[in-house]
Scaffold this active site. Structure first.
Site, PDB file in Angstrom:
ATOM      1  CD  GLU A   1       2.588  -6.951   8.777  1.00  0.00           C
ATOM      2  OE1 GLU A   1       1.682  -4.904   8.738  1.00  0.00           O
ATOM      3  OE2 GLU A   1       1.596  -7.424   8.971  1.00  0.00           O
TER       4      GLU A   1
ATOM      5  CG  HIS B   1       1.003  -0.684  11.930  1.00  0.00           C
ATOM      6  ND1 HIS B   1       1.673   0.686  12.417  1.00  0.00           N
ATOM      7  CD2 HIS B   1       1.261  -1.107  10.918  1.00  0.00           C
ATOM      8  CE1 HIS B   1       2.388   0.762  10.678  1.00  0.00           C
ATOM      9  NE2 HIS B   1       2.639   0.170  10.070  1.00  0.00           N
TER      10      HIS B   1
ATOM     11  CE  LYS C   1      -1.633  -1.462   3.803  1.00  0.00           C
ATOM     12  NZ  LYS C   1      -0.619  -2.507   4.892  1.00  0.00           N
TER      13      LYS C   1
HETATM   14  N1  PLP Z   1       1.581  -3.544   7.675  1.00  0.00           N
HETATM   15  C1  PLP Z   1       0.011  -2.562   8.630  1.00  0.00           C
HETATM   16  C2  PLP Z   1      -0.790  -3.888   8.083  1.00  0.00           C
HETATM   17  C3  PLP Z   1      -0.010  -0.877   7.519  1.00  0.00           C
HETATM   18  O1  PLP Z   1      -1.510  -0.517   7.922  1.00  0.00           O
HETATM   19  C4  PLP Z   1       0.726  -0.194   7.392  1.00  0.00           C
HETATM   20  C5  PLP Z   1       0.560   0.969   6.825  1.00  0.00           C
HETATM   21  O2  PLP Z   1      -0.795   1.280   6.793  1.00  0.00           O
HETATM   22  C6  PLP Z   1       2.009  -0.942   6.909  1.00  0.00           C
HETATM   23  C7  PLP Z   1       2.667  -2.191   7.852  1.00  0.00           C
HETATM   24  C8  PLP Z   1       3.108   0.489   6.662  1.00  0.00           C
HETATM   25  O3  PLP Z   1       4.099   0.881   7.468  1.00  0.00           O
HETATM   26  P1  PLP Z   1       4.718   1.740   7.097  1.00  0.00           P
HETATM   27  O4  PLP Z   1       4.920   2.667   6.350  1.00  0.00           O
HETATM   28  O5  PLP Z   1       4.597   2.523   8.274  1.00  0.00           O
HETATM   29  O6  PLP Z   1       5.974   0.699   7.678  1.00  0.00           O
END
Ligand code: PLP
Length: 486
Positions: free
Chosen positions: A333, A259, A130
């Site tokens: 993640e 998270h 995403k």
């Molecule tokens: N994992 C989950 C479930 C998320 O919702 C997000 C971001 O929305 C991420 C990982 C990635 O987070 P970041 O960009 O802070 O590493």
């Protein structure tokens, strides 16, 4: 009259009390506001240490504006070091176009990959698609060997289309449409998160064989995009009940995820969350589950100059304290971590408005550029993030003007930079914005008919040769940049 009233109230004890309460209320409100403001300033100061000044400001005619804290703060943050090679590549691109574009420094992503492998070698990364689903980024990370965190059917489809096997994907969205769960089941993506009872019943109906990961809530005290108000169950109050329900439905819960919030600004949050996860592991044991997976989510900083070292130490220490006696696979993640610093947005000034006072003396300069908050700069409105303009050219006379930078649409909200000191620029000049790789491209719209910015990829010759059959980039969008990132 007000003075008299005050004296009367002061003399009567009972009458005075409500006024004390009222005053307390006002003070509390004021205190809350000051604390909020302080936190914002501290956050900005923290971020500003990543940015190094390039121009010396010699703003003369508008010096009163620089006397405000806000302006001074922005002044130090607007300029950051860009590598001369990157600037040369960008200049080369601007010579043949006037549309906005993004530049991805491919070597920078590889450096991030190496840093993670060095600091946290035992933690598998599932890149959060995403964050930036630009195809070459996914292809590069897939080749390097990362796994993927997908949030929907389309993300799963996209990742599978790269030839990634379903075991390398986690469907990490605690609330999923039934049709997406069914799709995941059909293609063999069987690890997925949940955080509430209804989700369990849904999964029970359409994918009972899946491997479930319980998402708990454990928030950082400060983060750019907090998550806790939307996702994650309370590890103490809710988790036991959810696990009991899962057990009664015969579902297979295999671990815990959390998270702490994207753009986490409290490294200790990871230690706290890991400790909370361990408590859930222990409880799961009493119900007969055999947990084997700990997913420590995202939130790792990825801007240029940011460091993973402190976080890595905290994570390793917490894992040692709370999980060394268990055989657990630990995964993360990261999204922003891999891509934030790799992308720069280049915008071109197409219009300028001079704001003058009654004596026709210019007080403020409004620059209108061809990309805005409905394009690459969505973060400015969604999370009130601050982006830092860097003129592409050097303006040697040192004049700096109180300026704002606006996007191209007819919407009044479309402002990218509120208040910054910028040189005396002209229509056709370019302004760069660095650290734009996370949550920018996937959020671009074509509102008002503005097109999605094209991405150019810069890399060294060696990488170009090594990836020529891996990355789907038309050669006109590749630029060679010889040195390695700092
Ligand atoms: N994992 C989950 C479930 C998320 O919702 C997000 C971001 O929305 C991420 C990982 C990635 O987070 P970041 O960009 O802070 O590493």
């Amino acid at each position: 009259m007000p003075k008299k009233q005050y004296t009367t109230i002061k003399r009567t004890k009972l009458a005075f009390l409500p006024s004390v309460r009222a005053t307390n209320k006002v003070f509390k409100k004021l205190h809350k506001r000051i604390m909020k403001w302080t936190r914002t300033v501290l956050r900005r100061i923290k971020m500003s240490r990543f940015l190094k000044p390039r121009f010396v400001s010699e703003h003369k005619s508008l010096s009163h504006i620089t006397s405000t804290g806000k302006m001074r703060l922005l002044e130090t943050k607007t300029e950051r070091g860009y590598r001369p090679q990157l600037l040369a590549a960008i200049k080369d691109i601007t010579s043949c176009r006037d549309e906005p574009f993004q530049v991805c420094d491919v070597n920078d992503i590889i450096e991030k990959y190496k840093t993670w492998a060095k600091l946290l070698p035992d933690i598998d990364t599932y890149y959060a698609v995403k964050c930036n689903d630009d195809l070459p980024v996914l292809q590069l990370l897939a080749t390097l060997g990362t796994c993927f965190d997908c949030a929907s059917r389309e993300e799963i489809r996209k990742v599978l289309s790269l030839g990634i096997t379903p075991e390398r994907i986690i469907y990490a969205n605690p609330t999923k449409p039934i049709s997406h769960i069914t799709y995941a089941s059909g293609v063999g993506v069987d690890i997925m998160t949940f955080d509430n009872e209804n989700e369990l019943h849904k999964i029970y109906k359409c994918f009972p064989e899946s491997k479930l990961v319980l998402r708990i809530r454990s928030d950082a005290t400060s983060a750019l995009y907090p998550m806790g108000m939307k996702f994650g169950c309370d590890p103490i109050k809710d988790a036991p009940k959810l696990l009991r329900t899962a057990k009664s439905l015969g579902l297979n819960v295999v671990g815990v995820s959390f998270h702490v919030g994207s753009g986490c600004q409290e490294p200790a949050a990871y230690g706290r969350a890991i400790r909370a996860a361990r408590a859930v592991f222990d409880h799961s044991n009493t119900l007969g589950f055999k947990f084997s997976l700990l997913d420590i989510g995202g939130g790792y900083p990825g801007g240029s100059g940011s460091s993973l070292e402190e976080l890595a130490d905290i994570i390793k220490t917490a894992l040692k304290s709370h999980f060394s006696d268990l055989s657990v696979r630990v995964m993360a993640e990261p999204g922003s971590y891999y891509v934030a610093s790799a992308y720069t947005v280049a915008t071109c000034i197409h219009s300028i408005r001079n704001v003058v006072d009654d004596d026709n003396v210019e007080q403020h300069r409004m620059y209108y550029v061809n990309d805005g908050v409905f394009g690459s700069f969505n973060c400015v409105v969604t999370v009130h993030d601050t982006v830092y303009p860097q003129p592409l050219k050097e303006y040697l006379d040192g004049t700096m003007l109180s300026s704002s930078v606006w996007g191209p649409t007819c919407d009044g909200l479309d402002k990218i930079v509120d208040n910054a000191l910028l040189p005396d620029m002209q229509i056709g000049d370019w302004i760069l914005f660095g650290n734009m790789g996370a949550y920018s491209l996937p959020l671009v719209t074509t509102f008002n008919g503005y097109l999605i910015p094209k991405v150019y990829y810069v890399m060294n010759q060696e990488l170009k040769l090594a990836t020529k059959d891996i990355l789907s980039i038309p050669s006109k969008y590749i630029r060679i940049m010889e040195d390695k990132p700092k």
